[in-house]
Scaffold this active site. Structure first.
Site, PDB file in Angstrom:
ATOM      1  N   GLU A  48       0.831  -1.222   0.000  1.00 58.08           N
ATOM      2  CA  GLU A  48       0.000   0.000   0.000  1.00 58.08           C
ATOM      3  C   GLU A  48       0.862   1.267   0.000  1.00 58.08           C
ATOM      4  O   GLU A  48       0.703   2.151   0.842  1.00 58.08           O
ATOM      5  CB  GLU A  48      -0.946  -0.006   1.198  1.00 58.08           C
ATOM      6  CG  GLU A  48      -1.968  -1.137   1.120  1.00 58.08           C
ATOM      7  CD  GLU A  48      -3.031  -1.093   2.216  1.00 58.08           C
ATOM      8  OE1 GLU A  48      -2.760  -0.531   3.286  1.00 58.08           O
ATOM      9  OE2 GLU A  48      -4.127  -1.626   1.997  1.00 58.08           O
TER      10      GLU A  48
ATOM     11  N   GLU B 144      -5.710  -7.965  -1.572  1.00 58.87           N
ATOM     12  CA  GLU B 144      -6.428  -7.798  -0.301  1.00 58.87           C
ATOM     13  C   GLU B 144      -7.840  -7.376  -0.608  1.00 58.87           C
ATOM     14  O   GLU B 144      -8.067  -6.472  -1.406  1.00 58.87           O
ATOM     15  CB  GLU B 144      -5.802  -6.701   0.574  1.00 58.87           C
ATOM     16  CG  GLU B 144      -4.530  -7.080   1.243  1.00 58.87           C
ATOM     17  CD  GLU B 144      -4.072  -6.025   2.257  1.00 58.87           C
ATOM     18  OE1 GLU B 144      -4.916  -5.358   2.880  1.00 58.87           O
ATOM     19  OE2 GLU B 144      -2.849  -5.885   2.404  1.00 58.87           O
TER      20      GLU B 144
HETATM   21  C1  BGP Z   1      -4.531  -3.027   4.769  1.00 58.01           C
HETATM   22  C2  BGP Z   1      -3.224  -3.610   5.235  1.00 58.01           C
HETATM   23  C3  BGP Z   1      -3.331  -4.900   5.952  1.00 58.01           C
HETATM   24  C4  BGP Z   1      -4.635  -5.131   6.634  1.00 58.01           C
HETATM   25  C5  BGP Z   1      -5.863  -4.603   5.967  1.00 58.01           C
HETATM   26  C6  BGP Z   1      -7.135  -4.597   6.783  1.00 58.01           C
HETATM   27  O1  BGP Z   1      -4.472  -1.647   4.829  1.00 58.01           O
HETATM   28  O2  BGP Z   1      -2.329  -3.803   4.179  1.00 58.01           O
HETATM   29  O3  BGP Z   1      -2.194  -5.062   6.707  1.00 58.01           O
HETATM   30  O4  BGP Z   1      -4.632  -5.354   7.943  1.00 58.01           O
HETATM   31  O5  BGP Z   1      -5.659  -3.309   5.490  1.00 58.01           O
HETATM   32  O6  BGP Z   1      -7.101  -3.560   7.701  1.00 58.01           O
HETATM   33  P1  BGP Z   1      -7.434  -3.749   9.221  1.00 58.01           P
HETATM   34  O7  BGP Z   1      -6.574  -4.853   9.684  1.00 58.01           O
HETATM   35  O8  BGP Z   1      -7.125  -2.476   9.855  1.00 58.01           O
HETATM   36  O9  BGP Z   1      -8.871  -4.080   9.274  1.00 58.01           O
END
Ligand code: BGP
Length: 478
Positions: free
Chosen positions: A183, A377
């Protein structure tokens, strides 16, 4: 539903990051990294965008769930067997830099750390699962933060080069798919995790962040070049957080504003990493925001020579923008900003759910770059309930994923070259933004709770069997 849209060999799987699942934060010679000093719970969210964080661990005040994660470090065999049972073709994980170089600036790597990932990759291959490795996923070695000020400092480019040479050489026969920085475009919002520093002040945030980003652009391009030399046939991608930006209405002022926000947030980094050049709109943006970059001789050539082979991105939400926001509208939008979209529902964490936005994202990215895309993701963070009979009936998660996968099918029919999908947090893990265990994404439930209790026992949820069927039918049975 029969779609028959997904190409043969489509890479179905799941995604994770070392700091959110491995635990064992001081085992195997690992040094501390940025994630190790992030507290659990809502306190974390404030910290991520804050200035002047001191990077201290204070166990009298906070919990630190990343220290234990879900103990993948010791349980990876069991977990990989479960991924294999679902039929995963690919598993996304990151290599914790501080397992390989505990402080980040050493000359020699830590053999125990290297051996751990050897074992993990071997286990994946034993089950026919292709590893997809993120080289930097919010895990800057803490020493590099404290001693050098994180990615603001040019020296990190050299330390990173040593790290990538080491892992490419070591894993050249085991890993074909790589991503450079997770990201990368989230850096200005969350410099702490993205760039490994907390800005000195709000006034200097953009200057510091874009300088840090410039260093990451050079480091990423170098990594692509080195990777291609050391691992012939390797596929090295960038990784963006992508949220299509909608105008709140048809007022041209709002439309223009939405376009500019999209340019800066969604396309800036992609343009550099995919096209190998700073975008045309960078000059004016830098001027108006008093940003002056220190670009050294050869940097722009390196960036041009090290463009990526494919584009990967995370997709959780869209964003709706208005040029002038009323006080009530301010902060009413998503994590990535904007205002509330009246057409969308949100998750329990206020993330607006927008499956069609994924089709828009895929079309926007493919339309601009014409490179293969991978969604690395996507998923629903939700509270899960274990029933008395032990079952976990996460129909809401199945609905969420089904609707998103349908839109992927539509995008493929639109002509987009989509090569894979790894849903986020395929096994429950520590949330990045809030450091909670209770924000669960997994197909596999992990008995671990925000107060630290739990046996860490793994249990397939209803979505586990659903996803298995999706994979075995190559996306036809949704
Ligand atoms: C993204 C990241 C991840 C992840 C995901 C979900 O921004 O790359 O590491 O965790 O988001 O976010 P969260 O865990 O805050 O729900």
């Amino acid at each position: 539903m029969m779609t028959k849209r997904f190409p043969e060999g489509f890479l179905w799987g799941g995604a994770t990051a070392a700091n959110q699942l491995e635990g064992a934060y001081q085992e195997g010679g690992k040094g501390l990294n940025l994630a190790d000093v992030l507290p659990g719970g809502k306190a974390r969210l404030q910290l991520l965008g804050s200035t002047g964080f001191d990077f201290k661990i204070d166990q009298s005040k906070y919990t630190y769930p990343n220290h234990e994660g879900i103990d993948f470090y010791h349980r990876y065999k069991e977990d990989i067997a479960l991924f294999a049972e679902m039929g995963f073709k690919v598993f996304r994980l990151s290599i914790a830099w501080s397992r390989i170089f505990p402080k980040g600036d050493e000359l020699e790597p830590n053999e125990e750390g290297l051996a751990f990932y050897d074992r993990v990759f071997d286990e994946l291959h034993k089950h026919g699962i292709e590893p997809l490795v993120t080289i930097a996923h919010y895990e800057t070695p803490l020493h590099l933060t404290k001693e050098y000020g994180g990615w603001k400092n040019r020296k990190l480019v050299g330390f990173f080069e040593r790290f990538v040479r080491t892992i490419f050489t070591r894993y050249k026969d085991k890993v074909k798919y790589w991503l450079t920085f997770n990201e990368i475009n989230g850096a200005t919002h969350m410099p702490l995790v993205g760039l490994g520093f907390s800005p000195d002040s709000e006034e200097t945030r953009l200057q510091e962040s874009f300088q840090g980003l410039h260093h990451q652009f050079v480091a990423s391009a170098q990594a692509v070049k080195i990777g291609h030399e050391i691992i012939p046939g390797s596929q090295i991608g960038c990784m963006l957080i992508y949220a299509p930006v909608y105008s709140f209405d048809s007022n041209p002022e709002n439309v223009m504003h939405a376009k500019q926000e999209a340019d800066i947030f969604n396309f800036f980094c992609g343009d550099v990493q995919v096209r190998g050049e700073y975008p045309y709109f960078a000059k004016r943006y830098f001027k108006e925001n008093n940003i002056e970059l220190d670009i050294q001789e050869g940097d722009l050539e390196t960036i041009k020579e090290g463009t990526v082979d494919f584009i990967s991105f995370s997709y959780y939400m869209s964003r709706t923008e208005k040029k002038v926001k009323t006080p009530e509208e301010l902060g009413a939008g998503n994590l990535v900003g904007g205002v509330k979209n009246p057409f969308l529902e949100a998750s329990d964490w206020g993330w607006e759910i927008d499956p069609v936005g994924l089709r828009i994202a895929l079309n926007e990215l493919y339309g601009r770059y014409q490179k293969p895309l991978m969604i690395v993701e996507n998923g629903l963070g939700a509270y899960d309930k274990v029933e008395e009979d032990g079952s976990i009936n996460d129909d809401y998660r199945i609905d969420y994923l089904r609707e998103h996968i349908k839109q992927m099918g539509e995008a493929i029919e639109d002509g987009v070259d989509l090569i894979g999908y790894t849903s986020w947090g395929c096994i429950d893990l520590v949330s990045m933004s809030t450091g909670e265990y209770s924000k669960r994404y997994g197909f596999i439930y992990v008995d671990k709770h925000d107060d630290g209790s739990g046996t860490l026992e793994r249990k397939p949820k209803k979505s586990f069997y659903w996803y298995k069927n999706v994979i075995s039918s190559n996306g036809e049975n949704l």
